[in-house]
Design an enzyme around this catalytic site. Structure first.
Site, short mmCIF file in Angstrom:
data_model
loop_
_atom_site.label_atom_id
_atom_site.label_comp_id
_atom_site.label_asym_id
_atom_site.label_seq_id
_atom_site.Cartn_x
_atom_site.Cartn_y
_atom_site.Cartn_z
N PHE A 159 -5.64 2.38 0.45
CA PHE A 159 -4.57 2.03 -0.48
C PHE A 159 -5.01 0.90 -1.39
O PHE A 159 -5.58 -0.10 -0.92
CB PHE A 159 -3.31 1.63 0.30
CG PHE A 159 -2.29 0.87 -0.52
CD1 PHE A 159 -1.58 1.51 -1.52
CD2 PHE A 159 -2.06 -0.49 -0.30
CE1 PHE A 159 -0.64 0.81 -2.28
CE2 PHE A 159 -1.13 -1.18 -1.04
CZ PHE A 159 -0.41 -0.54 -2.04
N SER A 160 -4.78 1.02 -2.70
CA SER A 160 -5.01 -0.04 -3.67
C SER A 160 -6.47 -0.52 -3.63
O SER A 160 -7.37 0.24 -3.99
CB SER A 160 -4.02 -1.18 -3.42
OG SER A 160 -4.01 -2.07 -4.51
N SER A 161 -6.73 -1.72 -3.15
CA SER A 161 -8.12 -2.16 -3.02
C SER A 161 -8.91 -1.22 -2.13
O SER A 161 -10.09 -0.93 -2.40
CB SER A 161 -8.16 -3.59 -2.45
OG SER A 161 -9.49 -4.01 -2.22
N MET A 164 -9.79 1.78 -4.13
CA MET A 164 -10.93 1.49 -5.00
C MET A 164 -12.24 1.57 -4.22
O MET A 164 -13.23 2.13 -4.68
CB MET A 164 -10.77 0.10 -5.61
CG MET A 164 -9.55 -0.10 -6.48
SD MET A 164 -9.44 -1.81 -7.06
CE MET A 164 -7.74 -1.89 -7.60
#
Length: 440
Positions: A159-161, A164
């Site tokens: 999720f999110s970071s 990425m």
């Protein structure tokens, strides 16, 4: 070319915005968090080369498969590995299917944010460069060795970071990770020197290819998720991810199919399933929601509960043609999506072992489904990554026929053929011996 989509607001701005939602997201993950069985999250020290200085947590279910897959699941900025373990469904799915989950703990800080995964440094953006990706690959190597894992079934999600870093790992280590499912992320290289500004699919694709110069092997599949109301990482980033990874796979940016698996979800499939995107209407920066992890696990092929080469003792068995006495066979032990199946002398090998699942699929290799490439007479029968579509569901009937749920047509040996190499197709059911099958 149509006007390009709104770009990402910038690294510093994104990190600052993430602070405002981190506590909310953590609370969402912990509220009503699914609990695993007697198995527990365990920290591992001394797992190998660790230039990123990460901590490793691992979840091994009570009933681990004989040759389990390995999933790396990564939290967002300001997050914690134990919280991501508790607040997502990956551990409960591991209990069900027997795979191993690694939860890395990030420690990088920037612009007031803590516990972010490194997706911006020169070291992190290239194969074997150092920093967090090398540490995570060391964790994978540890798990594969310690639990006799299957190196052909290593996947990443986050999720999110963590999303990425998922795409960062797919770009820098395509030889290790076979697929990834980023939830609310950005394309590989977006936070590096190249930035997140306006780029063509070719430019995005070149960034990912250049992460591992000289690599010529297969590229990982991607299932990307994003909410339309995400006010931290713009929803437009989903299309940028699609542009990047369709280009990496040499695919058109036009989907081959679009559907809605659940209310408010829009799924687009590109090529023969190498890339999928999920638009979640009205969702903010708070993915995955309940039920989404199961779609990712199916996309990975981790929902078979065993190795990638199932044996008859695991519920797999040949499907033999009554008229030919030959078996449904994947030519030359092929694994590529779109490989058309045939009749061939029964030999007991993995490319002739089919498992019927509770979802009415017929699986081979543990992660590929018998798939109809159309709905009319003559539609080719092939293998394809399992995605839950009606064209991958089959009724095994008491009269020996196998009919497609979507088409209602029969699995048929072309031209009533019986020889080695005879291809299979869909055809109107007529009761002929070339449409009758037995589980050998």
């Amino acid at each position: 070319m149509q006007a390009r989509r709104r770009g990402y607001a910038g690294f510093a701005g994104a990190l600052a915005a993430l602070v405002a939602v981190a506590a909310t997201v953590l609370a969402m993950f912990l509220a009503g968090a699914p609990r695993a069985s007697a198995a527990a999250l365990t920290e591992v020290t001394g797992f190998g080369n660790n230039p990123g200085g990460l901590r490793m947590y691992i979840y091994v279910p009570d009933r681990v498969a004989a040759k389990p897959g390995v999933l790396v699941a990564m939290h967002g900025c300001n997050g914690w590995a134990p919280g991501f373990h508790q607040g997502t469904e990956f551990a409960s799915l591991a209990d069900r299917y027997g795979f191993v989950v690694i939860y890395p703990q990030a420690n990088k800080s920037a612009n007031g944010m803590s516990n972010c995964f490194d997706v911006w440094s020169n070291e992190a953006l290239r194969h074997a460069g150092g920093s967090d990706p090398v540490s995570i690959v060391s964790m994978v190597s540890y798990a594969l060795q310690r639990y006799n894992g299957d190196p052909e079934r290593v996947f990443a999600t986050g999720f999110s970071s963590g999303a990425m870093e998922t795409l960062n790992l797919l770009a820098t280590y395509p030889d290790v990770f076979k697929a990834g499912a980023p939830f609310a992320g950005v394309p590989y290289g977006c936070l590096g020197p190249a930035g997140c500004g306006d780029k063509t699919p070719q430019q995005w694709g070149d960034l990912a290819r250049n992460a591992y110069p000289g690599y010529t092997g297969p590229r990982p599949r991607v299932m990307a998720w994003h909410g339309t109301a995400d006010n931290v990482l713009a929803y437009s980033m989903l299309q940028e991810e699609v542009d990047q990874w369709t280009n990496v796979h040499g695919l058109s940016q036009t989907p081959t199919s679009t559907d809605s698996p659940q209310s408010g979800w829009t799924r687009r499939v590109f090529g023969s399933g190498q890339v999928e995107s999920y638009t979640i209407s009205g969702a903010g920066h708070n993915l995955p929601h309940t039920g989404m992890a199961a779609y990712a696990i199916r996309f990975f092929g981790l929902d078979d509960g065993g190795s990638s080469t199932p044996t008859p003792g695991d519920g797999a068995a040949p499907i033999k043609g009554v008229g030919s006495g030959r078996c449904v066979d994947v030519p030359n032990n092929g694994t590529a999506d779109g490989t058309q199946v045939q009749l061939w002398d029964c030999n007991g090998q993995a490319n002739q072992q089919w498992t019927r699942t509770s979802a009415d699929e017929l699986k081979v290799y543990g992660s590929k489904c018998l798939d109809a490439a159309g709905t009319g007479n003559g539609a080719r029968i092939q293998i394809y990554a399992c995605h839950g579509g009606a064209n991958q569901k089959w009724r095994v009937n008491t009269d020996g026929t196998i009919t497609g749920v979507q088409s209602g047509l029969c699995l048929d040996a072309v031209g009533q053929g019986t020889a080695n190499g005879t291809r299979l197709q869909l055809y109107t059911c007529h009761g002929g011996a070339n449409q009758k099958w037995s589980r050998a």
